[in-house]
Design an enzyme around this catalytic site. Structure first.
Site, PDB file in Angstrom:
ATOM      1  N   ALA A 294      42.633  -2.990  12.403  1.00 34.38           N
ATOM      2  CA  ALA A 294      43.797  -3.417  13.175  1.00 34.38           C
ATOM      3  C   ALA A 294      43.891  -4.934  13.181  1.00 34.38           C
ATOM      4  CB  ALA A 294      43.689  -2.894  14.604  1.00 34.38           C
ATOM      5  N   HIS A 295      44.992  -5.411  13.683  1.00 30.60           N
ATOM      6  CA  HIS A 295      45.189  -6.846  13.864  1.00 30.60           C
ATOM      7  C   HIS A 295      44.274  -7.349  14.981  1.00 30.60           C
ATOM      8  CE1 HIS A 295      48.775  -5.619  11.697  1.00 30.60           C
ATOM      9  NE2 HIS A 295      48.920  -6.886  11.343  1.00 30.60           N
TER      10      HIS A 295
END
Length: 133
Positions: A7-8
């Site tokens: 994920a970011h």
């Protein structure tokens, strides 16, 4: 089954940490952090570093169209046996850490998205503060 979650920012690592608070160690879940200075190539290298060929694997990313997802799709092109799923959440990862199938965990995660009403002494309190039956 092995799971690579990505994920970011530190979201994937923090989902894994939170899962471990609830279920204990998660040896089949590897987190990949994607930071601003990284590109697709860096994420692909991170996936390769935690991937165990021969083990059934899914890469679970936060959102479709983001760099972690784009890199996962590229990784899948080279490793077609690896599944790619979007929608990373704690509600998805907890069942996986407890042995639920990917498909079952995905259905459960969908059902977990809902409005939650406040109940006091078995009476539902609506958004405007009024009691409902």
């Amino acid at each position: 089954m092995d799971y690579i979650i990505a994920a970011h920012g530190r979201y994937a690592q923090e989902v894994k940490n939170s899962c471990q608070m609830i279920t204990g160690q998660t040896t089949n879940i590897k987190a990949v952090t994607f930071t601003e200075e990284m590109g697709v190539k860096d994420v692909l290298e991170a996936y390769a570093a935690v991937y165990s060929p021969g083990n059934e694997t899914a890469i679970i990313v936060d959102i479709v169209g983001g760099t972690p997802c784009n890199a996962a799709q590229m990784f899948h092109a080279k490793h077609p046996e690896v599944k790619v799923v979007s929608g990373l959440s704690l509600g998805l990862i907890i069942p996986l850490s407890l042995g639920e199938t990917l498909e079952g965990a995905m259905l459960g995660a969908q059902e977990n998205i809902q409005f939650v009403e406040l109940k006091v002494n078995n009476t539902i309190i609506s958004d405007d503060g009024e009691e409902e039956d």
